[in-house]
Scaffold this motif. Structure first.
Motif, PDB file in Angstrom:
ATOM      1  N   VAL A 138       0.920  -1.125   0.054  1.00 27.12           N
ATOM      2  CA  VAL A 138      -0.075  -0.043   0.024  1.00 27.12           C
ATOM      3  C   VAL A 138       0.859   1.047  -0.061  1.00 27.12           C
ATOM      4  O   VAL A 138       1.895   1.416   0.706  1.00 27.12           O
ATOM      5  N   ALA A 139       0.523   2.111  -1.009  1.00 22.18           N
ATOM      6  CA  ALA A 139       1.390   3.291  -1.164  1.00 22.18           C
ATOM      7  C   ALA A 139       1.383   4.396   0.201  1.00 22.18           C
ATOM      8  O   ALA A 139       2.235   4.820   0.857  1.00 22.18           O
ATOM      9  N   ASP A 140       0.099   4.677   0.493  1.00 20.60           N
ATOM     10  CA  ASP A 140      -0.171   5.546   1.768  1.00 20.60           C
ATOM     11  C   ASP A 140      -1.201   4.544   2.748  1.00 20.60           C
ATOM     12  O   ASP A 140      -2.568   4.522   2.341  1.00 20.60           O
ATOM     13  N   THR A 141      -0.644   4.307   3.674  1.00 16.59           N
ATOM     14  CA  THR A 141      -1.422   3.241   4.511  1.00 16.59           C
ATOM     15  C   THR A 141      -2.658   3.997   5.382  1.00 16.59           C
ATOM     16  O   THR A 141      -3.855   3.379   5.381  1.00 16.59           O
ATOM     17  N   ASP A 142      -2.482   5.249   5.702  1.00 10.06           N
ATOM     18  CA  ASP A 142      -3.601   6.095   6.228  1.00 10.06           C
ATOM     19  C   ASP A 142      -4.561   6.244   5.291  1.00 10.06           C
ATOM     20  O   ASP A 142      -5.820   6.058   5.665  1.00 10.06           O
ATOM     21  N   LYS A 143      -4.529   6.468   4.145  1.00 10.35           N
ATOM     22  CA  LYS A 143      -5.296   6.567   3.052  1.00 10.35           C
ATOM     23  C   LYS A 143      -6.158   5.361   2.782  1.00 10.35           C
ATOM     24  O   LYS A 143      -7.494   5.373   2.641  1.00 10.35           O
ATOM     25  N   ASP A 145      -6.428   2.814   4.744  1.00 11.99           N
ATOM     26  CA  ASP A 145      -7.194   2.220   5.794  1.00 11.99           C
ATOM     27  C   ASP A 145      -8.564   3.115   5.822  1.00 11.99           C
ATOM     28  O   ASP A 145      -9.582   2.283   6.225  1.00 11.99           O
ATOM     29  N   ALA A 146      -8.820   4.197   5.642  1.00  7.10           N
ATOM     30  CA  ALA A 146      -9.802   5.299   5.591  1.00  7.10           C
ATOM     31  C   ALA A 146     -10.699   4.562   4.558  1.00  7.10           C
ATOM     32  O   ALA A 146     -11.857   4.656   4.949  1.00  7.10           O
ATOM     33  N   GLU A 147     -10.130   4.459   3.484  1.00  9.85           N
ATOM     34  CA  GLU A 147     -11.046   4.221   2.128  1.00  9.85           C
ATOM     35  C   GLU A 147     -11.432   2.698   2.390  1.00  9.85           C
ATOM     36  O   GLU A 147     -12.815   2.423   2.137  1.00  9.85           O
ATOM     37  N   TYR A 148     -10.734   1.916   2.848  1.00  5.68           N
ATOM     38  CA  TYR A 148     -11.029   0.488   3.288  1.00  5.68           C
ATOM     39  C   TYR A 148     -12.441   0.531   3.985  1.00  5.68           C
ATOM     40  O   TYR A 148     -13.103  -0.099   4.013  1.00  5.68           O
ATOM     41  N   ALA A 215     -10.208   4.031  -6.850  1.00  2.00           N
ATOM     42  CA  ALA A 215      -9.569   5.450  -7.377  1.00  2.00           C
ATOM     43  C   ALA A 215      -9.109   6.343  -6.100  1.00  2.00           C
ATOM     44  O   ALA A 215      -8.224   7.216  -6.374  1.00  2.00           O
ATOM     45  N   ALA A 216      -9.685   5.935  -4.876  1.00  2.00           N
ATOM     46  CA  ALA A 216      -9.398   6.937  -3.826  1.00  2.00           C
ATOM     47  C   ALA A 216      -8.271   6.406  -2.679  1.00  2.00           C
ATOM     48  O   ALA A 216      -7.756   7.132  -1.989  1.00  2.00           O
ATOM     49  N   HIS A 217      -7.991   5.415  -2.674  1.00  2.00           N
ATOM     50  CA  HIS A 217      -7.012   4.389  -1.868  1.00  2.00           C
ATOM     51  C   HIS A 217      -5.565   4.945  -1.840  1.00  2.00           C
ATOM     52  O   HIS A 217      -4.820   4.432  -0.962  1.00  2.00           O
ATOM     53  N   GLY A 218      -5.318   5.403  -2.908  1.00  2.00           N
ATOM     54  CA  GLY A 218      -3.697   5.853  -3.124  1.00  2.00           C
ATOM     55  C   GLY A 218      -2.778   5.154  -3.659  1.00  2.00           C
ATOM     56  O   GLY A 218      -1.854   5.497  -3.781  1.00  2.00           O
ATOM     57  N   GLY A 219      -3.179   4.075  -4.052  1.00  2.00           N
ATOM     58  CA  GLY A 219      -2.429   3.152  -4.800  1.00  2.00           C
ATOM     59  C   GLY A 219      -2.128   1.741  -4.008  1.00  2.00           C
ATOM     60  O   GLY A 219      -1.517   1.862  -2.944  1.00  2.00           O
TER      61      GLY A 219
END
Length: 234
Positions: A138-143, A145-148, A215-219
Motif C-alpha cells: 500500500v502506497a499510503d497506509t492512512d489513506k 485504511d480510511a477508504e477500506y 480510485a481513492a485508496h492511494g495506490g
C-alpha cells in the motif's frame, strides 16, 4: 522447535474486536500421508491445553503460488496481554512432548512473523472456513485504511467476513504492509467472490462504491494471494 517456526499469519476473530487482536503463527510443510496424524496431534494437545484467552486455528493452504511452500499453519490469536502470557509461561513438559511428536511428521518449517488486526467487517457469530487472502503493498497506509473502512462498513454482503491487518515483525518474501482476508461459508462462495452474494440494486451500488474505493485508496499492488481452508478450531 527446529522445524516449527513463526510465519505470516491470518486469522478471523470470532469474539474480540479487530483492533484488540494480535497474532502469531507457526507455518510448516506436511506430506500428504502425514496430514491426518498432524491433525490428530494438534487436536489432542489443544483440546486439553489451550492457552488461556487464546484462539487456536489449524489451516491447510489449499490454493497458493509456487513461492509459498507451507502446506499448513497453526495460528494463535488474542489480546496483546494474552498472547504475551502464552509465551512467558516458562518450560512445559506436555508442550515439549507435543512438539517432539509433531516434528516427526513435519517435513520443514516456513517463514516467520507476528502482527495485528486492524479492521473486521461481517457477522462474527458465524465461522467462515474458506478464506481468500491477499498481501498488499500500500502506497499510503492512512489513506488506504480510511477508504477500506468507508467501503466495507457499507458494502460488505451477508455471508462474508472481511479482515484487514498488518505484519509487525518477520515479513516474508516480497514487500507488503497490509493483508486482507475474505472468509466465506463454502467453497462455491469463495470461488465466486463477494459479488456473487448480492444482486440487483445492491450489486450495482457495490460496484459503484468499489470503483470509487479503487480510485481513492492511494495506490495498491497485490504482491501475493491464495486460499486457505480451516481444518480445526480450539
Amino acid at each position: 522447535m527446529k522445524k516449527l517456526v513463526f510465519a505470516f499469519a491470518f486469522i478471523l476473530c470470532l469474539t474480540l474486536s479487530a483492533q484488540d487482536n494480535y497474532y502469531t503463527m507457526y507455518s510448516f510443510v506436511v506430506e500428504p500421508h502425514n496430514e491426518a496424524t498432524v491433525y490428530k496431534l494438534v487436536d489432542d494437545y489443544y483440546s486439553a491445553n489451550k492457552p488461556e484467552g487464546i484462539f487456536v486455528r489449524l489451516f491447510e493452504n489449499h490454493f497458493k503460488n509456487q513461492d509459498m511452500k507451507a502446506t499448513h499453519s497453526i495460528v494463535f490469536l488474542g489480546t496483546l496481554e494474552d498472547v504475551g502470557n502464552m509465551y512467558s509461561g516458562g518450560g512445559n513438559v506436555n508442550f515439549e512432548l507435543f512438539i517432539t511428536k509433531l516434528n516427526q511428521y513435519i517435513k520443514d518449517g516456513a517463514g516467520s512473523a507476528t502482527g495485528r488486526h486492524l479492521a473486521l467487517y461481517g457477522d462474527t457469530s458465524t465461522r467462515y472456513p474458506f478464506q481468500r487472502y491477499y498481501l498488499l503493498d500500500v502506497a499510503d497506509t492512512d489513506k488506504f485504511d480510511a477508504e477500506y473502512n468507508k467501503f466495507h462498513s457499507k458494502h460488505n454482503p451477508p455471508g462474508m467476513l472481511v479482515n484487514m491487518g498488518n505484519t509487525i515483525v518477520g515479513q516474508g518474501g516480497g514487500h507488503y504492509n497490509r493483508w486482507v482476508i475474505v472468509g466465506f461459508k463454502d467453497m462455491k462462495s469463495a470461488i465466486g467472490g463477494a459479488n456473487q452474494l448480492v444482486s440487483g440494486a445492491a450489486l450495482t451500488a457495490r460496484q459503484k462504491a468499489w470503483d470509487a474505493y479503487m480510485a481513492a485508496h492511494g495506490g495498491v499492488e497485490v504482491v501475493g494471494s491464495g486460499m486457505r481452508v480451516l481444518l480445526g478450531a480450539w
